[in-house]
Design a protein around this motif. Structure first.
Motif, PDB file in Angstrom:
ATOM      1  N   MET A 197       0.873  -1.055   0.043  1.00  0.00           N
ATOM      2  CA  MET A 197       0.027   0.108  -0.235  1.00  0.00           C
ATOM      3  C   MET A 197       0.858   1.259  -0.020  1.00  0.00           C
ATOM      4  SD  MET A 197      -3.084   1.490   2.341  1.00  0.00           S
ATOM      5  CE  MET A 197      -2.887  -0.123   3.359  1.00  0.00           C
ATOM      6  N   ARG A 198       2.077   1.595   0.610  1.00  0.00           N
ATOM      7  CA  ARG A 198       2.736   2.635   0.548  1.00  0.00           C
ATOM      8  C   ARG A 198       2.625   3.551  -0.652  1.00  0.00           C
ATOM      9  NH1 ARG A 198       3.109  -0.152   4.608  1.00  0.00           N
ATOM     10  NH2 ARG A 198       1.392   1.602   4.905  1.00  0.00           N
ATOM     11  N   GLY A 199       2.069   4.589  -0.281  1.00  0.00           N
ATOM     12  CA  GLY A 199       1.809   5.710  -1.444  1.00  0.00           C
ATOM     13  C   GLY A 199       0.354   5.526  -1.896  1.00  0.00           C
ATOM     14  N   LYS A 200      -0.236   4.551  -1.727  1.00  0.00           N
ATOM     15  CA  LYS A 200      -1.561   4.215  -1.946  1.00  0.00           C
ATOM     16  C   LYS A 200      -2.487   5.365  -1.578  1.00  0.00           C
ATOM     17  CE  LYS A 200      -5.519   0.747  -2.006  1.00  0.00           C
ATOM     18  NZ  LYS A 200      -5.994  -0.426  -1.318  1.00  0.00           N
ATOM     19  N   GLY A 227      15.686   0.532   2.355  1.00  0.00           N
ATOM     20  CA  GLY A 227      14.156   1.310   2.419  1.00  0.00           C
ATOM     21  C   GLY A 227      13.258   0.376   3.274  1.00  0.00           C
ATOM     22  N   ASP A 228      13.243  -0.777   2.913  1.00  0.00           N
ATOM     23  CA  ASP A 228      12.045  -1.599   3.663  1.00  0.00           C
ATOM     24  C   ASP A 228      12.160  -1.527   5.022  1.00  0.00           C
ATOM     25  OD1 ASP A 228      11.220  -2.490   1.488  1.00  0.00           O
ATOM     26  OD2 ASP A 228      12.110  -4.301   1.136  1.00  0.00           O
ATOM     27  N   LYS A 229      13.451  -1.311   5.824  1.00  0.00           N
ATOM     28  CA  LYS A 229      13.677  -1.293   7.211  1.00  0.00           C
ATOM     29  C   LYS A 229      13.050  -0.095   7.407  1.00  0.00           C
ATOM     30  CE  LYS A 229      17.613  -4.559   7.341  1.00  0.00           C
ATOM     31  NZ  LYS A 229      18.991  -4.653   7.806  1.00  0.00           N
ATOM     32  N   LYS A 230      13.613   1.123   6.546  1.00  0.00           N
ATOM     33  CA  LYS A 230      13.146   2.460   6.993  1.00  0.00           C
ATOM     34  C   LYS A 230      11.639   2.419   7.214  1.00  0.00           C
ATOM     35  CE  LYS A 230      16.659   5.259   4.889  1.00  0.00           C
ATOM     36  NZ  LYS A 230      17.187   6.197   4.002  1.00  0.00           N
ATOM     37  N   LYS A 231      10.784   1.741   6.154  1.00  0.00           N
ATOM     38  CA  LYS A 231       9.347   1.612   6.328  1.00  0.00           C
ATOM     39  C   LYS A 231       9.011   0.826   7.447  1.00  0.00           C
ATOM     40  CE  LYS A 231       8.702   0.622   1.718  1.00  0.00           C
ATOM     41  NZ  LYS A 231       8.141   0.417   0.394  1.00  0.00           N
ATOM     42  N   PHE A 241       2.208   8.562   3.753  1.00  0.00           N
ATOM     43  CA  PHE A 241       3.229   9.778   3.390  1.00  0.00           C
ATOM     44  C   PHE A 241       4.525   9.367   3.569  1.00  0.00           C
ATOM     45  CE2 PHE A 241       5.027  13.952   4.067  1.00  0.00           C
ATOM     46  CZ  PHE A 241       5.175  14.648   2.726  1.00  0.00           C
ATOM     47  N   LEU A 242       4.834   9.169   4.959  1.00  0.00           N
ATOM     48  CA  LEU A 242       6.197   8.946   5.364  1.00  0.00           C
ATOM     49  C   LEU A 242       6.931   7.860   4.537  1.00  0.00           C
ATOM     50  CD1 LEU A 242       5.522   9.400   9.170  1.00  0.00           C
ATOM     51  CD2 LEU A 242       6.667  11.091   7.449  1.00  0.00           C
ATOM     52  N   CYS A 243       6.146   6.743   4.392  1.00  0.00           N
ATOM     53  CA  CYS A 243       6.506   5.651   3.356  1.00  0.00           C
ATOM     54  C   CYS A 243       6.813   5.959   1.783  1.00  0.00           C
ATOM     55  CB  CYS A 243       5.655   4.564   3.664  1.00  0.00           C
ATOM     56  SG  CYS A 243       5.623   3.807   5.208  1.00  0.00           S
ATOM     57  N   LEU A 244       5.798   6.832   1.469  1.00  0.00           N
ATOM     58  CA  LEU A 244       6.110   7.184   0.138  1.00  0.00           C
ATOM     59  C   LEU A 244       7.483   8.121   0.118  1.00  0.00           C
ATOM     60  CD1 LEU A 244       4.821   7.863  -2.753  1.00  0.00           C
ATOM     61  CD2 LEU A 244       4.021   9.984  -1.903  1.00  0.00           C
ATOM     62  N   LEU A 245       7.698   8.931   1.128  1.00  0.00           N
ATOM     63  CA  LEU A 245       9.048   9.708   1.085  1.00  0.00           C
ATOM     64  C   LEU A 245      10.124   8.719   1.020  1.00  0.00           C
ATOM     65  CD1 LEU A 245       8.315  12.386   3.621  1.00  0.00           C
ATOM     66  CD2 LEU A 245       8.244  12.581   1.085  1.00  0.00           C
ATOM     67  N   VAL A 246      10.153   7.568   1.522  1.00  0.00           N
ATOM     68  CA  VAL A 246      11.032   6.618   1.422  1.00  0.00           C
ATOM     69  C   VAL A 246      11.258   6.014   0.099  1.00  0.00           C
ATOM     70  CG1 VAL A 246      11.747   4.428   2.254  1.00  0.00           C
ATOM     71  CG2 VAL A 246      10.819   5.939   4.034  1.00  0.00           C
ATOM     72  N   ASP A 247       9.905   5.772  -0.685  1.00  0.00           N
ATOM     73  CA  ASP A 247       9.881   5.217  -1.878  1.00  0.00           C
ATOM     74  C   ASP A 247      10.476   6.144  -2.744  1.00  0.00           C
ATOM     75  OD1 ASP A 247       9.018   2.686  -0.915  1.00  0.00           O
ATOM     76  OD2 ASP A 247       6.819   3.408  -1.167  1.00  0.00           O
TER      77      ASP A 247
END
Length: 222
Positions: free
Chosen positions: A9-12, A89-93, A112-118
């Motif tokens: 879902m990140r960014g969904k 990145g996955d560890k950050k998320k 939103f925060l996960c989207l910033l990681v992506d």
């Protein structure tokens, strides 16, 4: 609280874009890099404010962003990890998910925060939080005031100060940022307006400085 007085879902479901171009050439490259970073932070923050407003969760999201900003300031290990460009990145998320769950973040904030990681923009999260706060205040007609006092102010004192500032500025909402500076001796100093351009000095130190200046101005010239 006065109006919505507050003593970022990140960014969904998210469609945030920020164009980037490399600036070639050494001359002025550092300045352009800083300007580009500021522009990108503002772009992401603006998009997020608008989205949160459309979803009617702006205040919840603002609280989440404020929590993130505080974490970045107080937790050096977390800040270093999230802003490390080579960290996984996955560890950050996964870390963001844990923080969001523990702090009961709105789902929009977590995404939103996960989207910033992506998008490899999490490194600028502090700037994004600052831009978010600034845009939030504009959108909600919130006047931000830094109140520096000789001793810590209790909630009732902050409430009274906020009411007076609201009457003075005509702002719908007032947000206080309390600070303590014992060198003021007593009283307080209030800084508000765009960029902190307005100052109300009601401290003993300020009064002493004004008395000294007045005495010096009246002293006979040699």
């Amino acid at each position: 609280v006065v109006g919505r007085t507050q003593t970022c879902m990140r960014g969904k479901g998210l469609s945030l874009t920020a164009s980037t171009r490399r600036v070639s050439g050494a001359s002025g490259s550092r300045r352009r890099t800083v300007m580009k970073a500021d522009a990108v932070a503002t772009q992401y923050a603006t998009a997020f404010v608008n989205l949160a407003k459309d979803k009617n969760v702006l205040d919840d999201v603002r609280s989440d962003m404020d929590s993130v900003a505080n974490l970045m300031k107080t937790d050096a290990k977390l800040s270093s990890f999230l802003t490390n460009p080579v960290a996984d990145g996955d560890k950050k998320k996964s870390l963001i998910n844990s923080i969001a769950k523990e702090a009961s973040f709105n789902a929009l904030s977590e995404n939103f925060l996960c989207l910033l990681v992506d998008k490899q923009r999490i490194g600028g999260i502090t700037d994004i939080c600052e831009s978010f706060e600034s845009i939030y205040c504009e959108v909600t007609d919130t006047e931000v005031a830094t109140v520096t006092s000789a001793a810590a102010l209790d909630n009732d004192q902050q409430f009274e100060i906020a009411k007076k500032l609201q009457k003075l500025t005509g702002a719908k909402n007032i947000k206080l940022k309390p600070k303590v500076d014992s060198s003021l001796i007593s009283g307080l100093v209030i800084q508000y307006g765009k960029g902190g351009s307005k100052l109300l000095d009601m401290s003993a130190r300020g009064q002493l400085a004004r008395i000294e200046a007045q005495l010096l101005s009246q002293a006979p010239s040699a």
